[in-house]
Motif scaffolding. Sequence first.
Motif, PDB file in Angstrom:
ATOM      1  N   GLN A 730      -4.517  16.655  11.414  1.00 16.41           N
ATOM      2  CA  GLN A 730      -3.291  16.010  11.859  1.00 16.41           C
ATOM      3  C   GLN A 730      -3.649  14.758  12.649  1.00 16.41           C
ATOM      4  OE1 GLN A 730      -0.378  17.244  10.824  1.00 16.41           O
ATOM      5  NE2 GLN A 730      -1.543  18.804   9.724  1.00 16.41           N
ATOM      6  N   GLY A 731      -2.681  13.833  12.762  1.00 16.26           N
ATOM      7  CA  GLY A 731      -2.939  12.611  13.489  1.00 16.26           C
ATOM      8  C   GLY A 731      -3.152  11.447  12.551  1.00 16.26           C
ATOM      9  N   PRO A 732      -3.836  10.387  13.033  1.00 16.14           N
ATOM     10  CA  PRO A 732      -4.077   9.209  12.180  1.00 16.14           C
ATOM     11  C   PRO A 732      -4.857   9.606  10.920  1.00 16.14           C
ATOM     12  CG  PRO A 732      -4.619   8.749  14.473  1.00 16.14           C
ATOM     13  CD  PRO A 732      -4.387  10.225  14.396  1.00 16.14           C
ATOM     14  N   VAL A 733      -4.508   8.927   9.864  1.00 19.85           N
ATOM     15  CA  VAL A 733      -5.152   9.212   8.582  1.00 19.85           C
ATOM     16  C   VAL A 733      -6.509   8.512   8.555  1.00 19.85           C
ATOM     17  CG1 VAL A 733      -4.971   9.053   6.096  1.00 19.85           C
ATOM     18  CG2 VAL A 733      -2.911   9.415   7.479  1.00 19.85           C
ATOM     19  N   THR A 734      -7.567   9.306   8.427  1.00 14.79           N
ATOM     20  CA  THR A 734      -8.921   8.761   8.413  1.00 14.79           C
ATOM     21  C   THR A 734      -9.379   8.536   6.981  1.00 14.79           C
ATOM     22  OG1 THR A 734      -9.924  10.951   8.375  1.00 14.79           O
ATOM     23  CG2 THR A 734      -9.452   9.999  10.547  1.00 14.79           C
ATOM     24  N   ASP A 735     -10.489   7.791   6.868  1.00 12.99           N
ATOM     25  CA  ASP A 735     -11.066   7.578   5.535  1.00 12.99           C
ATOM     26  C   ASP A 735     -11.501   8.897   4.913  1.00 12.99           C
ATOM     27  OD1 ASP A 735     -10.629   4.902   5.785  1.00 12.99           O
ATOM     28  OD2 ASP A 735     -12.710   4.364   6.245  1.00 12.99           O
ATOM     29  N   GLU A 736     -11.994   9.814   5.770  1.00 13.75           N
ATOM     30  CA  GLU A 736     -12.423  11.108   5.238  1.00 13.75           C
ATOM     31  C   GLU A 736     -11.246  11.865   4.635  1.00 13.75           C
ATOM     32  OE1 GLU A 736     -13.168   9.924   8.126  1.00 13.75           O
ATOM     33  OE2 GLU A 736     -15.365   9.797   8.253  1.00 13.75           O
ATOM     34  N   ALA A 737     -10.098  11.821   5.309  1.00  9.17           N
ATOM     35  CA  ALA A 737      -8.920  12.510   4.789  1.00  9.17           C
ATOM     36  C   ALA A 737      -8.457  11.885   3.475  1.00  9.17           C
ATOM     37  CB  ALA A 737      -7.790  12.467   5.829  1.00  9.17           C
ATOM     38  N   ILE A 738      -8.539  10.562   3.389  1.00  7.77           N
ATOM     39  CA  ILE A 738      -8.156   9.893   2.140  1.00  7.77           C
ATOM     40  C   ILE A 738      -9.097  10.303   1.016  1.00  7.77           C
ATOM     41  CG2 ILE A 738      -8.075   7.639   0.989  1.00  7.77           C
ATOM     42  CD1 ILE A 738      -6.980   6.456   3.549  1.00  7.77           C
ATOM     43  N   ALA A 739     -10.404  10.339   1.305  1.00  9.18           N
ATOM     44  CA  ALA A 739     -11.378  10.707   0.278  1.00  9.18           C
ATOM     45  C   ALA A 739     -11.134  12.120  -0.231  1.00  9.18           C
ATOM     46  CB  ALA A 739     -12.802  10.584   0.831  1.00  9.18           C
ATOM     47  N   VAL A 740     -10.836  13.043   0.710  1.00  7.61           N
ATOM     48  CA  VAL A 740     -10.587  14.429   0.309  1.00  7.61           C
ATOM     49  C   VAL A 740      -9.312  14.524  -0.521  1.00  7.61           C
ATOM     50  CG1 VAL A 740     -10.019  16.732   1.174  1.00  7.61           C
ATOM     51  CG2 VAL A 740     -11.859  15.422   2.237  1.00  7.61           C
ATOM     52  N   HIS A 741      -8.276  13.796  -0.125  1.00  3.36           N
ATOM     53  CA  HIS A 741      -7.004  13.899  -0.838  1.00  3.36           C
ATOM     54  C   HIS A 741      -7.075  13.238  -2.218  1.00  3.36           C
ATOM     55  CE1 HIS A 741      -2.870  15.136  -0.761  1.00  3.36           C
ATOM     56  NE2 HIS A 741      -2.489  13.972  -1.248  1.00  3.36           N
ATOM     57  N   GLU A 761      -0.356   5.332  -5.409  1.00  3.97           N
ATOM     58  CA  GLU A 761       1.052   5.637  -5.117  1.00  3.97           C
ATOM     59  C   GLU A 761       1.226   7.081  -4.679  1.00  3.97           C
ATOM     60  OE1 GLU A 761       2.943   4.632  -8.748  1.00  3.97           O
ATOM     61  OE2 GLU A 761       2.993   2.457  -8.363  1.00  3.97           O
ATOM     62  N   GLN A 762       0.542   8.017  -5.350  1.00  9.59           N
ATOM     63  CA  GLN A 762       0.619   9.424  -4.957  1.00  9.59           C
ATOM     64  C   GLN A 762       0.042   9.627  -3.563  1.00  9.59           C
ATOM     65  OE1 GLN A 762       1.888  12.122  -6.871  1.00  9.59           O
ATOM     66  NE2 GLN A 762       1.688  13.179  -4.919  1.00  9.59           N
ATOM     67  N   LEU A 763      -1.061   8.930  -3.288  1.00  7.00           N
ATOM     68  CA  LEU A 763      -1.695   9.025  -1.974  1.00  7.00           C
ATOM     69  C   LEU A 763      -0.758   8.515  -0.882  1.00  7.00           C
ATOM     70  CD1 LEU A 763      -4.510   9.768  -0.737  1.00  7.00           C
ATOM     71  CD2 LEU A 763      -5.029   7.330  -0.851  1.00  7.00           C
ATOM     72  N   LEU A 767       0.465  11.066   2.126  1.00  6.18           N
ATOM     73  CA  LEU A 767      -0.054  10.832   3.483  1.00  6.18           C
ATOM     74  C   LEU A 767       0.818   9.883   4.289  1.00  6.18           C
ATOM     75  CD1 LEU A 767      -3.887  10.545   2.747  1.00  6.18           C
ATOM     76  CD2 LEU A 767      -2.539  12.557   3.340  1.00  6.18           C
ATOM     77  N   ASN A 768       1.993   9.545   3.751  1.00  5.82           N
ATOM     78  CA  ASN A 768       2.913   8.627   4.463  1.00  5.82           C
ATOM     79  C   ASN A 768       2.222   7.315   4.839  1.00  5.82           C
ATOM     80  OD1 ASN A 768       5.164  10.267   4.312  1.00  5.82           O
ATOM     81  ND2 ASN A 768       4.771  11.263   6.292  1.00  5.82           N
ATOM     82  N   LEU A 769       1.496   6.759   3.916  1.00  5.67           N
ATOM     83  CA  LEU A 769       0.835   5.476   4.163  1.00  5.67           C
ATOM     84  C   LEU A 769       1.805   4.345   3.860  1.00  5.67           C
ATOM     85  CD1 LEU A 769      -2.675   6.119   2.533  1.00  5.67           C
ATOM     86  CD2 LEU A 769      -2.094   6.160   4.957  1.00  5.67           C
ATOM     87  N   SER A 770       1.812   3.358   4.719  1.00  2.00           N
ATOM     88  CA  SER A 770       2.657   2.188   4.495  1.00  2.00           C
ATOM     89  C   SER A 770       2.016   1.284   3.459  1.00  2.00           C
ATOM     90  CB  SER A 770       2.851   1.420   5.798  1.00  2.00           C
ATOM     91  OG  SER A 770       1.611   0.874   6.234  1.00  2.00           O
TER      92      SER A 770
END
Length: 783
Positions: A730-741, A761-763, A767-770
């Motif tokens: 939880q919290g800010p989205v890190t590069d590690e979280a993006i890689a896993v997702h 687009e799915q990501l 992950l609610n990325l702007s």
Amino acid sequence: MFEEKRGQDISEAWNTYFGSNSNMRNLHYQCLRGAFYVGKVDQRKSTRCYAANYLLLAGSIALVSIIFFKFLAALQLSSRREPEPGDRFVLMNVPCYTEGEDSLKSTIDSMAKTKYDDKRKLLFIVCDGMIMGSGNDRPTPRIVLDILGVDRDQDSEALSYIALGEGSKEHNMAKVYSGLYEVSGHVVPYLVIAKCGTPQERTRPGNRGKRDSQIMLMGFFNKVHFDLPMTPLELEIYHQIKNVIGVSPALYEYVLMIDADTVVMPDSLNRMVRSMLHDVKIMGLCGETRLANAKSSWITMMQVYEYFISHHLTKAFESLFGSVTCLPGCFCMYRIRSVDGRPLLISKEVIADYKENNVDTLHKKNLLHLGEDRYLTTLMLKHYPYYKNKFNAEAQCMTNAPDSWKVLMSQRRRWINSTVHNLFELVFLPQMCGFCCFSMRFVVFIDLISTIIMPATLVYLAYLVYQLTNPDSNTSYISLYLLAGIYGMQALIFILKRQWQHIGWMIVYLLAIPYFTFILPVYSFWHFDDFSWGNTRMVVGESGRKHMYVVDNEKFDTSTVPVRKWSDYEQELMWDAGTPSQYGSDVGSRHGALSQARPGSAVGNYPKSMGNAFMPTYPTSNASVYMDSGLTYAPGSNLTVRAHPMQPGHATPVGSPPQQHAYSGDAYDVMSYAAGSPMQPEYAPFAHMPPAYDPRASQIMHNAHGQAFGPNMAQRAASPMGMLPDYFPQGPVTDEAIAVHVASIIATADLMTTSKKQVREQLARDLNLSPDDVRARHAFINS
């Protein structure tokens, strides 16, 4: 007489006039000869003789030119380089019949030991009937299963499919087994299909021939590609590959076809795959076949030179045109579909021609019963003339040549007769490379003629030798010069390639020329209508005596074999397992419930290095035997995953000792193998999550409480962070979280149609990325 018949033939009147007075006739004849005879007309410089001589010279020049270009094609003097490791999914198809245990084990071990990612190759072994070969104490399927380590107590349900056969033989049944085979540090998934026949079969149950085994594979992947209804056997094959082995059948791109007495060199598979990747127009490829028993007898010694020349001279030359006319069934690779998704080996046109069941002419019998491997090559060239068949001399295998006269005669009878009929088919293909006399059609035509006139060629050579030994002969030496040039160029190939041993093999072959160019062709042509099949078949009974059996010609109604689409069948499995149907077929395969033990499924062995902690709970487990590479967890098994204490980032079951595997020079434990690649140290905070998601993984893993790890598709659709799977921080989205997702998205996506934009687009939704965040991390996400 001379006055009345001036300018006419008076032979008849002459003989009538003199009648029985032969002395008077001879006297008058000698008188006329002395008065008027001058000599015979010299025709050597006439137009007729010049035309014949020039035609003979032109033909000789054409033949020598072909040999010369073959010589240039064979001069591939580049250094042998180690190719980069391939990453494509490959089937290794092995049809078995009556081979012995030593031969089968050598073949299976050689395939498993190939220097290629073990998770991306699949041993696809088809046992053609419950046959006990000469010298064996068990049927061939049992020998194969014993080699792979399948428990004899495990059995599978016999399932129906539509086979190649006449009458009731069109219905056949087979059993499917799957598991992992471990040898020399390699852990390779396998699938064994054992044809067992219908309950009514008494002689050679299940046996339908090698062509039926190939059609089984080709037809299955054709139905996978086009999503067509499948027979019960094909549904089970799909289930075993997707839900047990853990790879979607649609991911396989190449099929390596190997005979059960062939040993593949360790680097051959990777070299063939790299050739396919280097040129996307290659649809078929073969390597060099060498003799493993070259020095066992004079019979095998005669064949060494012939094998070498047929590859490095003939196939190397045909490869320049991209039209290798014969890809040997003992060692060749086909592209299942093109890079743009067009079916090649599995196209309906190729399958329809190859599965021809109405073989009612001599031509068809020679094509389909004596040389099915060569005919498959012919069909590929016929239907896809703008694709290529190539030869890779660096990909090599070893096989055993016939070591008795009887077996050699039988083998060459099939080869020669099928060669004539296949070349006859190729001559009429208008789209082969080149034009006029500078085309593969012309070369094929020359090969066809030279094959037919081989016996006459030897007679001519014998006559030439006789003329040369006659002092009164004025025979030209051109033919002798051409013959010396042909074999001189071949010897030069050995010298330039430093294959000194082949000079000796060539001498042995030259001594055997009468056998290869006269005895074998004459024997083959005399037995043009000799086939080892028919309405009656000779088999050896248990007592060793020969019995005559008549095949039942009762017509079989193929509509009685039920067929269903995989999507419908999978949905039914999901409902039976209590899995909501809204997950869809692509997601459902990731749930362990889909691969629960059930009638029809037979799970084989697991690698012994995995220890007792991974003992499959078949037949009571609700999970499959292995995840991805063959390993999974039964719910409630109290197994958790953590980072390996000796190797940070390597996920391994708690309480299981680290295992060492020799693979690509790296040591790693079992779970890192199952995950597809070791976890990077920077991903250590995520050691509580499943190993890296992979599109090949078929089941999700379970924690100590029996809860499933893995992305929930219903939650992903909602996309708020609070609804994401609990392994994301939880919290800010890190590069590690993006890689896993990103890995989790790819794991359930159709890799043939999904684009990077769709993943981004799915990501962003999950992950609610702007849009600004996505643009800022665009390069990282793409990587």
